[in-house]
Each structure stands twice: as structure tokens, then as C-alpha cells.
Design a protein around this motif. Structure first.
Motif, mmCIF file in Angstrom:
data_model
loop_
_atom_site.group_PDB
_atom_site.id
_atom_site.type_symbol
_atom_site.label_atom_id
_atom_site.label_comp_id
_atom_site.label_asym_id
_atom_site.label_seq_id
_atom_site.Cartn_x
_atom_site.Cartn_y
_atom_site.Cartn_z
ATOM 1 N N TYR A 127 0.832 -1.203 0.000
ATOM 2 C CA TYR A 127 0.000 0.000 0.000
ATOM 3 C C TYR A 127 0.863 1.249 0.000
ATOM 4 C CZ TYR A 127 0.683 -0.410 5.124
ATOM 5 O OH TYR A 127 1.208 -0.542 6.391
ATOM 6 N N VAL A 128 0.264 2.324 -0.395
ATOM 7 C CA VAL A 128 0.866 3.637 -0.661
ATOM 8 C C VAL A 128 1.614 3.567 -1.989
ATOM 9 C CG1 VAL A 128 2.137 5.615 0.150
ATOM 10 C CG2 VAL A 128 1.140 4.044 1.824
ATOM 11 N N SER A 129 2.879 3.109 -1.979
ATOM 12 C CA SER A 129 3.684 2.959 -3.198
ATOM 13 C C SER A 129 3.597 4.167 -4.114
ATOM 14 C CB SER A 129 3.282 1.679 -3.964
ATOM 15 O OG SER A 129 3.522 0.542 -3.161
ATOM 16 N N ALA A 130 3.520 5.374 -3.515
ATOM 17 C CA ALA A 130 3.487 6.602 -4.316
ATOM 18 C C ALA A 130 4.837 6.799 -4.995
ATOM 19 C CB ALA A 130 3.183 7.803 -3.413
ATOM 20 N N ASN A 131 4.822 7.285 -6.247
ATOM 21 C CA ASN A 131 6.078 7.571 -6.921
ATOM 22 C C ASN A 131 6.908 8.533 -6.070
ATOM 23 O OD1 ASN A 131 5.527 5.993 -9.137
ATOM 24 N ND2 ASN A 131 4.736 7.674 -10.375
ATOM 25 N N PRO A 132 8.197 8.262 -5.881
ATOM 26 C CA PRO A 132 9.023 9.111 -5.008
ATOM 27 C C PRO A 132 9.484 10.382 -5.717
ATOM 28 C CG PRO A 132 10.349 7.338 -5.882
ATOM 29 C CD PRO A 132 8.958 7.108 -6.407
ATOM 30 N N THR A 133 8.524 11.115 -6.265
ATOM 31 C CA THR A 133 8.864 12.312 -7.025
ATOM 32 C C THR A 133 8.362 13.588 -6.360
ATOM 33 O OG1 THR A 133 6.859 11.982 -8.342
ATOM 34 C CG2 THR A 133 8.908 11.094 -9.232
ATOM 35 N N GLY A 134 7.796 13.463 -5.158
ATOM 36 C CA GLY A 134 7.281 14.646 -4.479
ATOM 37 C C GLY A 134 6.527 14.256 -3.235
ATOM 38 N N PRO A 135 5.955 15.237 -2.553
ATOM 39 C CA PRO A 135 5.211 14.947 -1.324
ATOM 40 C C PRO A 135 3.935 14.176 -1.618
ATOM 41 C CG PRO A 135 4.946 17.249 -1.940
ATOM 42 C CD PRO A 135 5.972 16.685 -2.867
ATOM 43 N N MET A 136 3.442 13.486 -0.624
ATOM 44 C CA MET A 136 2.199 12.732 -0.769
ATOM 45 C C MET A 136 1.011 13.672 -0.762
ATOM 46 S SD MET A 136 2.977 9.538 1.762
ATOM 47 C CE MET A 136 1.352 8.857 1.448
ATOM 48 N N HIS A 137 0.021 13.366 -1.604
ATOM 49 C CA HIS A 137 -1.199 14.160 -1.601
ATOM 50 C C HIS A 137 -2.308 13.420 -0.861
ATOM 51 C CE1 HIS A 137 -2.775 11.610 -4.791
ATOM 52 N NE2 HIS A 137 -1.788 11.947 -5.611
ATOM 53 N N VAL A 138 -3.475 14.041 -0.769
ATOM 54 C CA VAL A 138 -4.562 13.482 0.034
ATOM 55 C C VAL A 138 -5.036 12.148 -0.535
ATOM 56 C CG1 VAL A 138 -6.887 13.895 0.920
ATOM 57 C CG2 VAL A 138 -5.268 15.778 0.765
ATOM 58 N N GLY A 139 -5.004 11.991 -1.848
ATOM 59 C CA GLY A 139 -5.387 10.714 -2.444
ATOM 60 C C GLY A 139 -4.475 9.589 -1.996
ATOM 61 N N HIS A 140 -3.152 9.866 -1.943
ATOM 62 C CA HIS A 140 -2.224 8.871 -1.402
ATOM 63 C C HIS A 140 -2.603 8.534 0.038
ATOM 64 C CE1 HIS A 140 0.916 10.690 -4.338
ATOM 65 N NE2 HIS A 140 0.416 9.596 -4.865
ATOM 66 N N GLY A 141 -3.022 9.563 0.773
ATOM 67 C CA GLY A 141 -3.362 9.368 2.180
ATOM 68 C C GLY A 141 -4.489 8.372 2.367
ATOM 69 N N ARG A 142 -5.460 8.381 1.462
ATOM 70 C CA ARG A 142 -6.576 7.438 1.606
ATOM 71 C C ARG A 142 -6.095 6.002 1.445
ATOM 72 N NH1 ARG A 142 -12.554 7.214 -1.409
ATOM 73 N NH2 ARG A 142 -13.491 5.941 0.256
ATOM 74 N N GLY A 143 -5.287 5.752 0.429
ATOM 75 C CA GLY A 143 -4.761 4.407 0.236
ATOM 76 C C GLY A 143 -3.846 3.988 1.368
ATOM 77 N N ALA A 144 -3.085 4.954 1.892
ATOM 78 C CA ALA A 144 -2.175 4.658 2.996
ATOM 79 C C ALA A 144 -2.946 4.253 4.245
ATOM 80 C CB ALA A 144 -1.296 5.875 3.280
ATOM 81 N N VAL A 145 -3.962 5.029 4.585
ATOM 82 C CA VAL A 145 -4.768 4.734 5.781
ATOM 83 C C VAL A 145 -5.523 3.433 5.603
ATOM 84 C CG1 VAL A 145 -6.763 5.500 7.115
ATOM 85 C CG2 VAL A 145 -4.957 7.130 6.532
ATOM 86 N N PHE A 146 -6.115 3.243 4.427
ATOM 87 C CA PHE A 146 -6.853 2.000 4.177
ATOM 88 C C PHE A 146 -5.936 0.792 4.322
ATOM 89 C CE2 PHE A 146 -8.035 -1.464 1.394
ATOM 90 C CZ PHE A 146 -9.352 -1.690 1.743
ATOM 91 N N GLY A 147 -4.769 0.844 3.677
ATOM 92 C CA GLY A 147 -3.855 -0.288 3.732
ATOM 93 C C GLY A 147 -3.378 -0.577 5.141
ATOM 94 N N ASP A 148 -3.060 0.476 5.880
ATOM 95 C CA ASP A 148 -2.567 0.293 7.248
ATOM 96 C C ASP A 148 -3.647 -0.290 8.145
ATOM 97 O OD1 ASP A 148 -0.252 0.852 9.066
ATOM 98 O OD2 ASP A 148 -1.774 2.010 10.112
ATOM 99 N N ALA A 149 -4.880 0.228 8.041
ATOM 100 C CA ALA A 149 -5.976 -0.299 8.852
ATOM 101 C C ALA A 149 -6.301 -1.740 8.458
ATOM 102 C CB ALA A 149 -7.219 0.585 8.695
ATOM 103 N N LEU A 150 -6.210 -2.049 7.176
ATOM 104 C CA LEU A 150 -6.450 -3.426 6.732
ATOM 105 C C LEU A 150 -5.427 -4.370 7.354
ATOM 106 C CD1 LEU A 150 -7.839 -5.560 5.023
ATOM 107 C CD2 LEU A 150 -6.458 -4.817 3.068
ATOM 108 N N CYS A 151 -4.171 -3.946 7.413
ATOM 109 C CA CYS A 151 -3.142 -4.773 8.054
ATOM 110 C C CYS A 151 -3.459 -4.970 9.533
ATOM 111 C CB CYS A 151 -1.768 -4.129 7.889
ATOM 112 S SG CYS A 151 -1.135 -4.148 6.205
ATOM 113 N N ASN A 152 -3.824 -3.881 10.219
ATOM 114 C CA ASN A 152 -4.201 -4.000 11.636
ATOM 115 C C ASN A 152 -5.354 -4.978 11.814
ATOM 116 O OD1 ASN A 152 -2.321 -1.995 12.169
ATOM 117 N ND2 ASN A 152 -3.838 -0.360 12.338
ATOM 118 N N LEU A 153 -6.323 -4.881 10.919
ATOM 119 C CA LEU A 153 -7.512 -5.734 10.982
ATOM 120 C C LEU A 153 -7.137 -7.205 10.796
ATOM 121 C CD1 LEU A 153 -10.618 -6.127 10.964
ATOM 122 C CD2 LEU A 153 -10.570 -5.526 8.531
#
Length: 583
Positions: A127-153
């Protein structure tokens, strides 16, 4: 204690009893039999579809089968009432002692309550796997939070999980990053500054330029691009990944593995993969029919090296080499997923943006092919986030030059609001994230409403300690002293019912890979608590703490402590704090 698993086993026993009595044939497939909450709690505490899903195979009428199963279940002393509704749904109402046992379970072992032990091998979640070409945007944040919570779950459900980030550091975009950083390097040295079309304009590259100037002085200015590009690229990539890691840490997200695409290619893994696929007869030279609709600008009608993904469920075979002989992204992705499988993962989950919808079937086919059907891939697509402020779209960030950064939002509303609200909608639905609403202290703000419920229980407990200064109000003491038979109000029963549902919610959410189910259930728990609190304002006999009625106070303190620990457990899965006070 999972009462749904408990009574699902009881329903299966009833089916077996009818089979032994000759009323049902041997060997019925019970895989689709479930016990779940009824749609309307007025119908009972539990409902089962057993009669509906077994009737056809048993060659009987669903209603008649329902009545036969109901007769078997009525003999169970734990069941107060059984009824058959509609075409054969069986509704069960349990004796109160079952819910009292749930409270005892939650109080005796709050850390274990609700957790499951699902079967299955290791899971890799990327999860996340945003291209390392700049700061993360809010769309990246949704995938990041979803992936992290899924792992916790999944961990809460007893699964072994690896959290992985795939660094896309081998494509054209990282050379664009390096050229953009070089312009910031020139700027740091006082040279004329201009960002050419196609380069990244954001201010976030200024620190990279400053670092390059500090490290190399003016030396790079006189070198050809072929010499400075690798040096600048390494520095820029390292600093971008440091920034991404810091942004992830600020929202409480961690990874076990950061996997570099470049190392994958340098290792020869992609070349080896193609050779193995050729040996298996899964690669051939051929032409693809043109895609339907308007042709893409990069469409080429030429003979290509193709992977037979149609044999594994894809809509079309897929190219593995570009016209210049370099590997396609798909070829690298196949090698990467094979590496995950060979590292031991039998279940793979990719969390991607909504624009990757066309990727799903081809990668599922590829994983099936390279694992000989031993691994599965589930792709969870996260839809767009519309960032608003009081209903109006938020303008882009000056820092990024193109979008609002995730760090901007974290700094404004905090990680709890972001995490909860990103999970309070299913991942495949577009999310409106209003910066003004997520900090409101109202019922309309789910994160506040749920956290306030936890803090409210802590407030009740402080009041109890003031009313009974000499009493031991710890969970073990409450467990020993409380008379749960005093909990008879409909509001108290509703809280017990929702606490009892939590283990099932967690297990079903883990199986479906849907952490939003936890967020929804926590809101229901919070709503039940707040509703009962409000009843106590008008009816003093229903208040949680009553100095003149020690017995009812003890029972309610035990109830709300069980509810509080359930809230805390669910919030921990979501990665959200459970505050003792709200200010």
C-alpha cells in the motif's frame, strides 16, 4: 466470545440431527449457512439462512425446513424464542444470560475480546507505493490509511501480515525528478532559475537543491548530464523517500519492507521471469487487436512479445516488451509479485488508486500463472478524495505546486480525523473530506462522536470514584460484584447486543478486506451509549452513577467498561486514539 460462531455451530448441529433422523439427506453443503444479526432487531438477536440455502439441495420446501430446524433449536436452553419468517429465515432470541456472558468475556480479557483466529498462510499487503517524485497528496493518504488499517484488521483476526511499499525508482519519472532537482541546485548557487515544461515545479525540491550545492559546490554545473544525472537522482530519491517516510509517520503508518523496483531490474529478475515464461510456452510473438473506442496516442500495430494472460482469466494477452526493447511496467510488476510469492506470501493484496482499474484482471492472471494457482491477489481500489472547506473545494498547495499535500491536512486537522474519516466510507466510493466538518464537535462528525463516547465512559468512571471513594472499581472487581440481571432497559440491552456483535464484525471485515465495517460499528456503539446517557438526564433511575443504588451502578459501570474496551479495540484497529478526555 463470538456468539454468532457459537450459534452457527448450533445450527449445524440441528442440521446433523435432522440428517440422523432421516429428514435430510447426507452430505449437504453447509458452506453458505450463516448466522448474523437480523435486519430489524425487533425480530430477534440472531438470524440464520440455513433453511433457505439448504432447501434446494435437500429437495424440500424452505419454510418446512425452517420449521423443522426451529423445532430442534427450541430445545436449546440458551434460546428463549425461535420464529420462522418469510420464505424460511429463522430468527432467534437469546436468553439474557448469553449477553451477560459476553460482558464477562469482555471484562475478563479486554485485549483478546473480539479477536479471531482465521486460517490461512502469510499475507503481503502492498500500500501507498506513491512515486518518489514529491510529497504525498490526500489521495495517497486514503490508500495509505486503508492499507494500514487493513493490516491492523488482519493481524487482529490472527493472520500473519507483511506491510510493503514498492518504490517506483526505475522509470522515466525519476529522471524527470533529477532534472527538476538540478534546476533547484542551480537556483541554490545563484544561477538563473526556470522550470521547463514537463519538470516538477514545487518548492519541495528546494532542500534537495541546497543539499546538492552543499555537497558538490559548483562542480556539477560544468559536467554533462550523463555524469550529473545519476548523482542528482540518488540524492533526490533519498530525500524524497525521507520526506514520504516522515509524512507516513505523521499519520501513524509504518511498513516492514520498502522494495526497490530498480533492484528488481538490476538483479535480472525480470529477464529470468521472461525466460521461464517462454520455457512454459506462456510467451509468444504476435499482434494484438486494436482496443475498442478511440485509439490511445501510443497505440502501435506491430508484432510484440505477449504473455498468454487470457489463459488465466484476463480479457486480452499483454505485452512484455516495449518497441525499444525495454520491459513494460507489466513485466516488472509480474516479477515483483512473483518475488512476493517466493518470499512466502500465499495471499497478496494491492491497495491502488481508482485509475488502476484496468490493472486488476491482468495482475490476477499473472499471479495465478507464476504461482501455479497457489497464490491469490486481491486488488483494493481507493476512489478519489474531494477536499473541501465548508463545502467549497480547497485550492492547491503552494508547496507542491500541483495539489494539496497530505502533510498540510495532517497539520490542520490531525491524524485521528484523517484516519477515521478516510475509513468511514467504503474504499471504492468517492470521499468528500471537509476540513471544517471533521473538526466539529457534533454528532454529524463521526470521529468526534466515537472518541467522545470513549471519553464519556472515562468521565462516568471518574464520577463513580467520587461517589464511591472507598470502592474498588477495577474491571476484575466489577466482574465479581456486578449483577447483570439488573440490566433490563432497552438501551442497556442494545449496548449489550452491539458489544456482542463486535467479534463477528471484526471477523467478517477481515475476511472481506473491508475495515470500514469497524468504523461503522463503532459509530453504532457510540450512538447507543450517548442515547442511554440522554435518557438518564430525564430518568434519574437510569443514570450510570447513582450514589443511592450501588447495585445498579455496579452493573452499569461493568456494562460501560465493556463498551469502552470494545471502542478502544476498534479504534486501535483503525489506528485512531481513544482519548480519556475531550477538550
Amino acid at each position: 466470545m463470538n456468539i454468532f460462531a457459537l450459534f452457527e455451530a448450533r445450527v449445524r448441529e440441528a442440521v446433523e440431527a435432522l440428517t440422523r433422523a432421516g429428514q435430510l439427506p447426507d452430505g449437504l453443503d453447509l458452506a453458505r449457512v450463516v448466522v448474523e444479526p437480523p435486519r430489524d432487531s425487533a425480530h430477534g438477536d440472531l438470524a440464520t439462512n440455513a433453511a433457505l440455502v439448504l432447501a434446494k439441495e435437500a429437495r424440500t420446501n424452505p419454510k418446512a425446513l425452517g420449521e423443522a430446524l426451529a423445532a430442534e433449536l427450541r430445545a436449546d436452553p440458551r434460546i428463549a424464542e425461535v420464529s420462522v419468517a418469510g420464505p424460511g429465515f429463522i430468527n432467534l432470541r437469546l436468553v439474557p444470560a448469553i449477553f451477560h456472558e459476553v460482558l464477562r468475556s469482555a471484562l475478563a480479557a479486554p485485549e483478546a475480546f473480539g479477536r479471531a483466529q482465521l486460517s490461512g498462510g502469510p499475507i503481503n499487503v502492498e500500500y501507498v507505493s506513491a512515486n518518489p517524485t514529491g510529497p504525498m497528496h490526500v489521495g495517497h493518504g486514503r490508500g495509505a490509511v486503508f492499507g494500514d488499517a487493513l493490516c491492523n484488521l488482519l493481524v487482529a483476526a490472527g493472520r500473519q501480515v507483511t506491510r510493503e511499499y514498492y518504490i517506483n525508482d526505475a522509470g522515466v519519472q525519476v529522471d524527470v525528478l533529477a532534472r527538476s532537482a538540478f534546476e533547484r541546485y542551480r537556483e541554490a548557487l545563484g544561477e538563473p532559475f526556470a522550470i521547463a515544461e514537463g519538470l516538477y515545479p514545487g518548492d519541495y525540491l528546494k532542500p534537495v537543491g541546497a543539499k546538492l550545492a552543499e555537497t558538490h559546490g559548483r562542480v556539477l554545473l560544468d559536467r554533462p548530464e550523463a555524469e550529473w544525472l545519476p548523482l542528482v537522482r540518488e540524492t533526490a530519491l533519498a530525500m524524497m523517500m525521507d520526506m514520504i517516510r516522515a509524512d507516513l509517520a505523521a499519520i501513524g503508518i509504518r511498513h516492514d519492507v520498502f522494495f526497490s523496483e530498480r533492484t528488481l531490474q538490476q538483479s535480472g529478475a525480470v529477464k529470468t521471469l521472461l525466460q521461464e515464461l517462454r520455457e512454459r510456452g506462456l510467451v509468444y510473438e504476435g499482434r494484438l487487436p486494436p482496443p475498442k473506442g478511440q485509439l490511445p496516442d501510443d497505440w502501435e500495430d506491430r508484432e510484440q512479445t505477449l504473455f498468454r494472460t487470457r489463459e488465466f482469466g484476463d480479457d486480452s494477452d499483454r505485452p512484455l516488451l516495449k518497441s525499444d526493447g525495454s520491459y513494460t511496467y507489466f513485466a516488472s510488476d509480474i516479477a515483483y509479485h512473483r518475488a512476493k510469492y517466493r518470499a512466502g506470501a500465499t495471499e497478496l493484496i494491492d491497495v491502488l488508486g481508482a485509475d488502476h482499474g484496468g490493472y486488476v484482471k491482468r495482475m490476477q492472471a499473472a499471479v495465478k500463472a507464476v504461482s501455479d494457482g497457489q497464490a491469490t491477489l486481491d486488488v483494493k481500489l481507493c476512489q478519489l478524495v474531494r477536499l473541501l472547506r465548508a463545502g467549497e473545494p480547497v485550492k492547491m498547495s503552494k508547496r507542491s505546486g500541483e495539489f494539496v499535500t497530505l502533510r498540510d491536512v495532517i497539520d490542520e486537522v490531525g491524524r485521528d480525523a484523517i484516519r477515521f474519516m478516510m475509513l468511514y466510507r467504503k474504499n471504492d466510493a468517492t470521499l468528500d473530506f471537509d476540513l471544517a466538518k471533521v473538526v466539529e464537535q457534533s454528532k454529524d462528525n463521526p470521529v468526534f462522536y466515537v472518541q467522545y463516547a470513549h471519553a464519556r465512559v472515562r468521565s462516568v468512571q471518574r464520577q463513580a470514584r467520587e461517589a464511591f471513594p472507598d470502592a474498588d472499581l477495577s474491571a476484575p472487581a466489577l466482574l465479581k460484584e456486578a449483577d447483570f440481571g439488573l440490566l433490563t432497559d432497552v438501551g442497556e440491552i442494545e449496548m449489550m447486543r452491539l458489544i456482542a456483535q463486535y467479534p463477528r464484525v471484526l471477523e467478517s471485515a477481515a475476511v472481506a478486506h473491508e475495515p470500514h465495517r469497524i468504523a461503522f460499528h463503532l459509530y453504532e456503539l457510540a450512538s447507543a451509549l450517548h442515547s442511554f446517557w440522554n435518557k438518564g438526564k430525564d430518568l434519574p433511575q437510569l443514570r450510570f452513577v447513582n450514589a443511592s443504588d450501588r447495585k445498579s451502578t455496579w452493573a452499569r459501570l461493568a456494562l460501560v467498561e465493556a463498551l469502552r474496551s470494545t471502542l478502544a479495540a476498534g479504534l486501535a484497529v483503525l489506528g485512531v486514539t481513544a482519548p480519556d478526555e475531550m477538550r
